[in-house]
Design a protein around this motif. Structure first.
Motif, short mmCIF file in Angstrom:
data_model
loop_
_atom_site.label_atom_id
_atom_site.label_comp_id
_atom_site.label_asym_id
_atom_site.label_seq_id
_atom_site.Cartn_x
_atom_site.Cartn_y
_atom_site.Cartn_z
N ALA A 221 0.70 -1.17 0.15
CA ALA A 221 0.00 0.21 -0.01
C ALA A 221 1.02 1.23 0.05
CB ALA A 221 -0.98 -0.19 0.99
N TYR A 222 2.07 1.13 0.57
CA TYR A 222 3.04 2.41 0.69
C TYR A 222 4.17 2.38 -0.31
CZ TYR A 222 0.05 3.91 4.57
OH TYR A 222 -1.19 4.18 5.29
N GLY A 223 4.07 1.38 -1.26
CA GLY A 223 4.83 1.35 -2.42
C GLY A 223 5.90 0.26 -2.61
N ALA A 224 5.94 -0.79 -1.63
CA ALA A 224 6.79 -1.68 -1.64
C ALA A 224 6.46 -2.56 -2.88
CB ALA A 224 6.88 -2.69 -0.42
N ASP A 225 7.69 -3.10 -3.43
CA ASP A 225 7.56 -4.21 -4.55
C ASP A 225 7.35 -5.41 -4.04
OD1 ASP A 225 7.58 -5.70 -6.94
OD2 ASP A 225 9.49 -5.30 -7.39
N VAL A 226 6.10 -6.13 -3.81
CA VAL A 226 5.73 -7.29 -3.20
C VAL A 226 5.60 -8.39 -4.18
CG1 VAL A 226 4.83 -8.58 -1.45
CG2 VAL A 226 4.96 -6.01 -1.17
N LEU A 227 6.42 -9.31 -4.16
CA LEU A 227 6.55 -10.49 -5.10
C LEU A 227 6.16 -11.66 -4.39
CD1 LEU A 227 6.98 -11.75 -7.88
CD2 LEU A 227 9.20 -12.02 -7.27
N ARG A 228 4.97 -12.30 -4.60
CA ARG A 228 4.55 -13.50 -3.92
C ARG A 228 4.76 -14.57 -4.84
NH1 ARG A 228 -0.97 -15.42 -1.01
NH2 ARG A 228 -1.06 -17.54 -1.61
N ILE A 229 5.37 -15.79 -4.10
CA ILE A 229 5.89 -16.94 -4.69
C ILE A 229 5.09 -18.12 -4.17
CG2 ILE A 229 7.51 -18.43 -5.16
CD1 ILE A 229 8.14 -15.89 -6.49
N ASP A 230 4.48 -18.88 -5.24
CA ASP A 230 3.79 -20.36 -4.56
C ASP A 230 4.19 -21.21 -5.37
OD1 ASP A 230 1.45 -19.45 -2.87
OD2 ASP A 230 1.35 -17.66 -4.47
N PRO A 231 3.77 -22.66 -4.61
CA PRO A 231 4.33 -23.87 -5.18
C PRO A 231 3.51 -24.38 -6.18
CG PRO A 231 3.45 -24.15 -3.22
CD PRO A 231 3.72 -22.71 -3.29
N PRO A 232 3.71 -25.06 -7.41
CA PRO A 232 2.95 -25.69 -8.04
C PRO A 232 1.41 -26.07 -7.48
CG PRO A 232 5.11 -26.32 -8.80
CD PRO A 232 5.02 -25.85 -7.45
N GLY A 233 0.58 -25.89 -7.89
CA GLY A 233 -0.90 -26.51 -7.44
C GLY A 233 -1.46 -25.81 -6.23
N GLY A 246 -2.26 -5.60 -4.69
CA GLY A 246 -0.87 -4.69 -4.52
C GLY A 246 0.31 -5.68 -4.94
N LYS A 247 0.15 -6.83 -5.24
CA LYS A 247 1.17 -7.82 -5.47
C LYS A 247 1.42 -8.28 -7.01
CE LYS A 247 0.25 -9.54 -0.66
NZ LYS A 247 0.21 -10.65 0.29
N ARG A 248 2.68 -8.86 -7.25
CA ARG A 248 2.82 -9.60 -8.16
C ARG A 248 2.82 -11.11 -7.90
NH1 ARG A 248 7.46 -9.08 -10.69
NH2 ARG A 248 8.32 -7.86 -9.07
N CYS A 249 2.43 -11.87 -8.54
CA CYS A 249 2.36 -13.30 -7.85
C CYS A 249 2.96 -14.33 -9.10
CB CYS A 249 0.90 -13.64 -7.91
SG CYS A 249 -0.06 -12.58 -6.52
N ALA A 250 3.94 -14.93 -8.39
CA ALA A 250 4.54 -15.78 -9.46
C ALA A 250 4.83 -17.30 -9.01
CB ALA A 250 6.07 -15.31 -9.69
N GLY A 251 5.23 -18.19 -9.53
CA GLY A 251 5.13 -19.85 -9.10
C GLY A 251 6.55 -20.16 -9.18
N ALA A 436 -1.91 3.52 -2.09
CA ALA A 436 -2.06 3.30 -3.20
C ALA A 436 -1.36 1.93 -3.77
CB ALA A 436 -1.91 4.26 -4.46
N TRP A 437 -2.51 0.87 -4.12
CA TRP A 437 -1.99 -0.33 -4.74
C TRP A 437 -1.70 -0.25 -6.49
CZ3 TRP A 437 -5.74 -0.33 -0.87
CH2 TRP A 437 -5.30 -0.77 0.48
N HIS A 438 -0.74 -0.45 -6.82
CA HIS A 438 -0.11 -0.44 -8.25
C HIS A 438 -0.50 -1.72 -9.03
CE1 HIS A 438 2.17 3.52 -7.58
NE2 HIS A 438 0.77 3.62 -7.41
N HIS A 439 -1.08 -2.96 -8.06
CA HIS A 439 -1.22 -4.10 -9.07
C HIS A 439 -2.42 -4.77 -8.43
CE1 HIS A 439 2.97 -4.35 -10.56
NE2 HIS A 439 3.33 -4.01 -9.08
N ARG A 440 -3.53 -5.06 -9.43
CA ARG A 440 -4.79 -5.37 -8.97
C ARG A 440 -4.52 -6.79 -8.41
NH1 ARG A 440 -7.70 -7.49 -14.64
NH2 ARG A 440 -6.28 -9.14 -15.25
N ALA A 441 -5.55 -7.12 -7.50
CA ALA A 441 -5.83 -8.46 -7.22
C ALA A 441 -5.99 -9.51 -8.07
CB ALA A 441 -7.14 -8.63 -6.16
#
Length: 454
Positions: A221-233, A246-251, A436-441
């Protein structure tokens, strides 16, 4: 209790004084515990740390305001779908069951936890089918059987039973935030954008339901570049639209050689690592504290567990609803409501409060790194947060809360991966700047596992 909670959190953050936080409104969620006070204190202290970080650049003291009604609502689901429907947040078998000698809660939302429970209880598809099977068990024996099968369950204990339990005693001795020093680094002045204080801060988010994702969402919300990582499945159903804002989400699959290399590159570029794995999970993958610091010596590590970091249950799987059963919250509610079944908190307050405490400690650790060169790990637990809330136990139901109105939601529409939505207005304000959140859910594993360019 608000001032008491804020003072305890300030002490846990090792602050010289309790920050000044203006709280608007007087509504409280109806509860036998001071849930709304905890919401204001935890969100307020996280916001105060962002203001302190910003002050390293501006040298000004900012006014921090928390809307009590909105803070209470941010301890629950905040997204309001427009023209689409969230899936059920609970698996059909999850919930409270009466046993031969008490109550037990089964947590079956994750596929492997559901399989573990059914490996003990037999194959069933509905609560109606499962209920008589559970009722034939002794509660403690069933809890132990499911936990031994790598599942998640919690017997309902009274507050006094938890306080005399070996794990309850261990948790009571632990600090609210367990700080560990991992060395020092050369002092340098950070590049802080006063309009977006956490811009440029890289947060690698390895957390799952629900505390850790709340922390990452707040930092974003305050500008951090938050990258979420999830395992397959991995899937979290209805929670995903709530916590990916607000996050980017990768696997990544950390059992895959190429993905491990990508993960190590991400660690090398991160400022903060958020994770909620049990104490032996990352080490089993080859990423213990020593290995992580070999990759990134200045990494700030913020982590949580369910039942604490010491004692016989330190490695036990758990979730907010289970900890409420274990530590006496649900039993206290049942007793004083004269109810026929456990009475939980009106929201998953342990998760949410712990999430904001994690965010607060992450920013506080950045301040310490900047001012003193100290590199730290901050450890949290749901059970230790429950210990704070337990101090507010009341035999009478406290609080009144008006029904939701359109004015509670932000007037703008949010574009999500599932459709348009509105969201409850953010409860925190720092004078002079806006969130502000710069990445949508959006869906998990939709983005590349790379850091964005500064």
């Amino acid at each position: 209790m608000l001032n008491n909670f804020a003072r305890q959190i300030a002490n846990a953050l090792d602050l010289p004084a309790v920050p000044s936080i203006d709280v608007l409104g007087s509504e409280s969620l109806p509860s036998y515990f001071a849930v709304s006070d905890l919401a204001c204190a935890s969100i307020g202290m996280a916001t105060a740390m962002v203001a302190d970080w910003r002050a390293l650049k501006t040298a000004t003291a900012e006014t921090i305001t928390i809307d009590r009604r909105l803070a209470s609502k941010w301890f629950d689901m905040t997204i309001r779908p427009q023209g689409w429907v969230l899936p059920n947040i609970w698996d059909p078998l999850a919930g409270d069951y009466e046993t031969r000698d008490g109550w037990i809660r089964l947590h079956t939302n994750a596929t492997h936890h559901r399989k573990a429970a059914l490996a003990v209880l037999g194959k069933h598809e509905t609560r109606e089918d499962l209920r008589p099977v559970v009722q034939a068990w002794n509660a403690l024996e069933l809890e132990e059987a499911i936990v031994s099968a790598n599942g998640c369950a919690a017997t309902m204990r009274s507050r006094s039973a938890w306080q005399s339990h070996a794990q309850g005693k261990a948790v009571a001795r632990e600090p609210i935030i367990d700080w560990k020093l991992h060395g020092t680094t050369t002092l340098k002045t950070p590049a802080i954008n006063p309009a977006r204080p956490l811009s440029g801060v890289r947060v690698l988010d390895l957390t799952r339901v629900l505390a850790g994702p709340v922390a990452g969402r707040f930092l974003a919300a305050y500008g951090a570049d938050v990258l979420r990582i999830d395992p397959p499945g991995w899937d979290e159903g209805a929670v995903i639209p709530e916590v990916t804002l607000g996050k980017r989400c990768a696997g990544l699959d950390l059992r895959n050689t190429e993905d491990r290399k990508i993960f190590e590159d991400l660690i090398a570029g991160a400022d903060i690592l958020l994770h909620g794995y049990r104490p032996d999970a990352l080490p089993d993958l080859g990423y213990d504290s020593k290995a992580l610091r070999a990759i990134n010596p200045t990494l700030i590590d913020v982590t949580l567990s369910a039942y604490g970091w010491t004692g016989p249950w330190a490695k036990r799987r758990g979730f907010d609803s289970l900890v409420q059963m274990s530590c006496g919250i649900a039993a206290w509610g049942q007793q004083h409501a004269n109810a026929i079944k456990p009475v939980a908190l009106p929201v998953q307050a342990l998760d949410h409060a712990t999430g904001y405490l994690m965010a607060a400690s992450a920013v506080r650790a950045m301040i310490l790194r900047t001012q003193t060169g100290k590199i730290t790990t901050a450890r949290h637990s749901l059970a230790r947060t429950a210990h704070i809330l337990d101090q507010s136990a009341s035999p009478k139901l406290q609080g009144r809360f008006a029904a939701e109105t359109p004015a509670d939601s932000d007037p703008t529409y949010e574009s999500t991966s599932w459709g348009p939505a509105r969201r409850i207005r953010f409860p925190a304000t720092i004078s002079g700047i806006s969130h502000a959140w710069h990445h949508r859910a959006g869906a998990l594993r939709r983005d590349d596992a790379i850091w964005t360019k500064d």
